[in-house]
Scaffold this active site. Structure first.
Site, PDB file in Angstrom:
ATOM      1  N   GLY A  43      15.999 -47.074 -45.621  1.00  0.00           N
ATOM      2  CA  GLY A  43      17.237 -47.510 -44.976  1.00  0.00           C
ATOM      3  C   GLY A  43      18.477 -46.677 -45.234  1.00  0.00           C
ATOM      4  O   GLY A  43      19.364 -46.626 -44.393  1.00  0.00           O
ATOM      5  N   GLU A  98      22.336 -46.850 -51.431  1.00  0.00           N
ATOM      6  CA  GLU A  98      21.486 -47.893 -50.822  1.00  0.00           C
ATOM      7  C   GLU A  98      22.107 -48.333 -49.501  1.00  0.00           C
ATOM      8  O   GLU A  98      23.334 -48.263 -49.325  1.00  0.00           O
ATOM      9  CB  GLU A  98      21.377 -49.070 -51.831  1.00  0.00           C
ATOM     10  N   ASP A  99      21.275 -48.816 -48.576  1.00  0.00           N
ATOM     11  CA  ASP A  99      21.805 -49.280 -47.286  1.00  0.00           C
ATOM     12  C   ASP A  99      22.523 -50.620 -47.408  1.00  0.00           C
ATOM     13  O   ASP A  99      23.638 -50.783 -46.932  1.00  0.00           O
ATOM     14  CB  ASP A  99      20.694 -49.343 -46.216  1.00  0.00           C
ATOM     15  N   ASP A 102      21.346 -57.433 -50.764  1.00  0.00           N
ATOM     16  CA  ASP A 102      21.171 -58.798 -50.272  1.00  0.00           C
ATOM     17  C   ASP A 102      21.015 -59.711 -51.497  1.00  0.00           C
ATOM     18  O   ASP A 102      21.993 -60.120 -52.103  1.00  0.00           O
ATOM     19  CB  ASP A 102      19.959 -58.809 -49.340  1.00  0.00           C
ATOM     20  N   LYS A 130      25.951 -58.056 -48.849  1.00  0.00           N
ATOM     21  CA  LYS A 130      25.945 -59.487 -48.476  1.00  0.00           C
ATOM     22  C   LYS A 130      26.142 -60.281 -49.759  1.00  0.00           C
ATOM     23  O   LYS A 130      25.187 -60.808 -50.334  1.00  0.00           O
ATOM     24  CB  LYS A 130      24.580 -59.874 -47.891  1.00  0.00           C
ATOM     25  N   PHE A 151      21.324 -61.100 -40.453  1.00  0.00           N
ATOM     26  CA  PHE A 151      20.467 -59.915 -40.559  1.00  0.00           C
ATOM     27  C   PHE A 151      20.997 -58.829 -39.633  1.00  0.00           C
ATOM     28  O   PHE A 151      21.263 -59.064 -38.468  1.00  0.00           O
ATOM     29  CB  PHE A 151      19.022 -60.270 -40.207  1.00  0.00           C
ATOM     30  N   ASP A 158      16.728 -51.513 -40.419  1.00  0.00           N
ATOM     31  CA  ASP A 158      15.723 -51.883 -39.418  1.00  0.00           C
ATOM     32  C   ASP A 158      15.373 -53.361 -39.439  1.00  0.00           C
ATOM     33  O   ASP A 158      15.655 -54.076 -40.402  1.00  0.00           O
ATOM     34  CB  ASP A 158      14.419 -51.119 -39.682  1.00  0.00           C
ATOM     35  N   ARG A 164      16.582 -48.493 -36.305  1.00  0.00           N
ATOM     36  CA  ARG A 164      17.233 -47.654 -37.329  1.00  0.00           C
ATOM     37  C   ARG A 164      18.131 -46.598 -36.684  1.00  0.00           C
ATOM     38  O   ARG A 164      19.125 -46.175 -37.263  1.00  0.00           O
ATOM     39  CB  ARG A 164      16.183 -46.904 -38.158  1.00  0.00           C
TER      40      ARG A 164
END
Ligand code: IMP
Length: 175
Positions: A43, A98-99, A102, A130, A151, A158, A164
């Site tokens: 990601g 990092e993307d 969560d 998040k 999401f 993705d 993506r």
């Protein structure tokens, strides 16, 4: 899935501006140091590519691959590392890219795993955060945008390996 309903959350220009701000901050913080940027596949690859090109200091790069989502939108809660570093990070300044954060499980696990290799310093830069979904405490040092529940796809992120490539970030709408 091709027809999933999605709404624009972060447009291209907002992403570009924020990436430039992060890059300026990171460049100032790491001026004169030997920085290795470790991207978490898959990601983070687009965010990382834009970030390092917006930075005005040199860096080396490496990747690890961590998976906590098998398929779909719910975390399995189990982190599996499927690709190791190819560079020694001992005594080096490391910035993990990092993307999205969560539950925090992936980064908590990964940071502990990287710390065992004795880097000189280790910080984390996440494109999205998040914050309200954490299952374990985790704070990134640099964050692009914080967001509420939901999401998201695009800009490297993705849903079942789709979307993506989108240059913007979209939130998936439940029907
Ligand atoms: P965590 O371990 O629960 O913090 O999850 C982090 C990983 O889950 C990220 O690296 C993503 O691969 C994935 N993930 C979490 N939320 C999303 C999302 O909204 N869209 C796409 N991937 C997500």
């Amino acid at each position: 899935m091709e027809n999933m309903k999605k709404e624009l959350l972060f447009p291209r220009d907002a992403i570009q501006t924020r990436v430039q701000e992060l890059a300026a901050q990171i460049s100032a913080d790491y001026q004169g140091r030997e920085l290795i940027i470790v991207g978490i596949l898959k990601g983070a690859f687009i965010f990382m590519a834009d970030l390092i090109r917006a930075m005005c200091i040199p860096c080396k790069i490496d990747f690890v691959r961590a998976a906590s989502y098998g398929t779909g939108a719910e975390s399995s809660g189990k982190v599996v590392l499927t690709k190791d570093l190819e560079t020694s990070i001992k005594d080096k300044d490391i910035l993990v890219v990092e993307d999205i954060i969560d539950t925090g499980l992936t980064l908590k696990y990964l940071v502990a795993w990287l710390q065992e290799r004795n880097p000189k310093s280790l910080k984390v830069c996440a494109f999205l955060d998040k914050r309200k979904r954490r299952k374990v405490h985790f704070e990134a040092d640099y964050v692009g945008f914080t967001m509420d529940d939901g999401f998201v796809v695009g800009y490297g992120l993705d849903f079942n390996e789709q979307s993506r490539f989108l240059p913007e970030v979209y939130i998936i709408k439940q029907e």
